[in-house]
Design a protein around this motif. Structure first.
Motif, short mmCIF file in Angstrom:
data_model
loop_
_atom_site.label_atom_id
_atom_site.label_comp_id
_atom_site.label_asym_id
_atom_site.label_seq_id
_atom_site.Cartn_x
_atom_site.Cartn_y
_atom_site.Cartn_z
N ALA A 198 43.16 44.34 42.08
CA ALA A 198 43.36 43.84 40.71
C ALA A 198 43.50 44.99 39.72
O ALA A 198 44.25 44.90 38.74
N LYS A 201 47.03 46.17 39.75
CA LYS A 201 47.91 45.22 39.05
C LYS A 201 47.70 45.30 37.54
O LYS A 201 48.65 45.18 36.77
N GLU A 202 46.46 45.50 37.14
CA GLU A 202 46.15 45.59 35.71
C GLU A 202 46.78 46.82 35.09
O GLU A 202 47.24 46.80 33.94
N GLU A 207 52.97 46.99 41.46
CA GLU A 207 54.39 46.66 41.67
C GLU A 207 55.16 47.89 42.15
O GLU A 207 56.06 47.78 42.98
N THR A 277 45.15 38.08 44.77
CA THR A 277 46.48 37.50 44.51
C THR A 277 46.45 36.52 43.34
O THR A 277 47.48 36.28 42.71
N SER A 279 44.29 36.89 40.79
CA SER A 279 43.62 37.57 39.67
C SER A 279 44.57 38.59 39.06
O SER A 279 45.16 39.40 39.76
N ASN A 280 44.68 38.52 37.74
CA ASN A 280 45.54 39.47 37.03
C ASN A 280 44.76 40.65 36.47
O ASN A 280 45.36 41.62 36.00
N SER A 281 43.43 40.57 36.51
CA SER A 281 42.61 41.64 35.95
C SER A 281 41.35 41.80 36.77
O SER A 281 40.95 40.91 37.54
N THR A 284 38.72 39.09 35.88
CA THR A 284 38.94 37.80 36.54
C THR A 284 38.52 37.87 37.99
O THR A 284 37.86 36.95 38.51
N ARG A 368 55.05 36.74 44.34
CA ARG A 368 55.03 37.78 43.30
C ARG A 368 56.22 38.73 43.43
O ARG A 368 56.78 39.16 42.45
#
Length: 370
Positions: A198, A201-202, A207, A277, A279-281, A284, A368
């Protein structure tokens, strides 16, 4: 004017909270779940505990006692044994928590000696449960003695002989070590992995990693591999401390225990990836991990409270907690010295859970990447 502005600001904050689904879940969902879990699951009482009976006498008196025990809400007679040699295998299979043994000529001894004996053999891998079972059986037998003495000229008595298997000294550390090992492996593997991914990703770097020459599956494996290594070290430390410091036995195969520990670590890692997958942060991921892992692992895994005493819905929910199956495996190997033939079902369940978590995670990552 300031008052109207303040009231308008407060209203705006209320609207923001009510529109944020995650805030509403945290505000009202967490207390509700915690009250239900703590209210129904935390109990030292026993209900519908599976026991076996070995009746060497098979007379009218023993049949009355067996029916009385079976009629109580505390016990459920799972099996009737025919020889003492069957006791070890039924304990190792994990089907029962206790065996009641009625001595030969039970009714005759009550009539002539005014005393007969019942031996209560319990699986003491859970010391508190073993003690409670013995106390409950003793209470039922004492009540039965009072009933038959009420209309009798002479006083009859039924004596209990207690025997604890696998943990004769009723040491709580025998429950503590497998439980702590499970909690630590679950939290280190699942929670730390979900937070780690996470974080990428944050920061927007996940990516970049996924579109690098490395395949996505290799990127994910590279992220989680350190946690496999660290979790294995944790497992070795816990088992080592349990063995050398607390004198906890390892009666089974150390190789089998290692393989099962690695399987559970992989299961927990797969769960951590699944959490990542959705969780965006990091915040979370942390909230989901704490809500979805910490409480269920401690309460619904059988670590502290017996699952058989929980309401049926809680027992059903406990089946989807990987920690429940791993604690059962660790106790069976370390205390009972069993082989794979007695824990194959729990092993297959962990394998199945791992596959499900991985398939769901891969599906989410594909979505994603598209």
């Amino acid at each position: 004017m300031n008052r109207k502005v303040f009231i308008g600001f407060v209203k705006k904050e209320f609207f923001h909270i009510f529109r944020d689904r995650r805030s509403m879940i945290i505000l009202f969902g967490m207390p509700l779940v915690q009250i239900l879990l703590f209210g129904f699951a935390i109990t030292n009482e026993i209900n519908n505990v599976s026991i076996a009976v070995l009746d060497k006498s098979k007379d009218i008196e023993t049949q009355k006692i067996i029916h009385k025990i079976a009629a109580s809400p505390y016990f459920e007679i799972e099996k009737v044994l025919h020889a003492e040699s069957d006791i070890e295998s039924i304990f190792k299979s994990g089907k029962v928590k206790a065996v009641l043994i009625f001595e030969p000529n039970f009714n005759k001894k009550i009539q002539t000696k005014s005393l007969a004996k019942v031996q209560v053999v319990t699986d003491a891998t859970e010391p508190n449960t073993a003690n409670t079972i013995t106390a409950y059986v003793n209470a039922i037998l004492q009540n039965y003695s009072k009933e038959i003495n009420h209309n009798a000229n002479s006083k009859y008595d039924i004596a209990i002989e207690s025997q604890w298997r696998y943990n004769p000294e009723l040491k709580s550390v025998y429950t503590f070590v497998p439980g702590v090992m499970t909690v630590i492996l679950m939290l280190v593997s699942a929670m730390m992995t979900s937070i780690s991914i996470a974080r990428e990703k944050e920061l927007g770097t996940m990516e970049i990693l996924l579109v690098s020459p490395l395949k996505p599956i290799l990127v994910i494996l590279g992220k989680v591999f350190p946690y496999i290594f660290l979790s294995i070290i944790n497992a070795i430390i816990i088992v080592g401390l349990g063995f050398f410091v607390f004198k906890m036995p390892i009666n089974g195969s150390l190789f089998l225990l290692t393989l099962e520990s690695i399987l559970f670590i992989i299961t927990a890692l797969a769960l951590g990836i699944l959490i990542s997958t959705i969780s965006n942060s990091q915040q979370t991921a942390m909230m989901i991990s704490l809500m979805g892992l910490m409480l269920p692992v401690i309460i619904l895994s059988g670590f502290i409270f017996p699952i058989s005493s929980m309401p049926l819905p809680m027992q059903i929910i406990s089946n989807i907690i990987p920690a429940k199956w791993f604690i059962s495996i660790v106790k069976a190997i370390m205390l009972k010295g069993v082989g794979i033939q007695f824990i194959w079902k729990e092993t297959l369940i962990l394998l199945f859970m791992t596959m499900i978590f991985m398939l769901l995670s891969m599906k989410k990552y594909k979505i994603r990447l598209e």
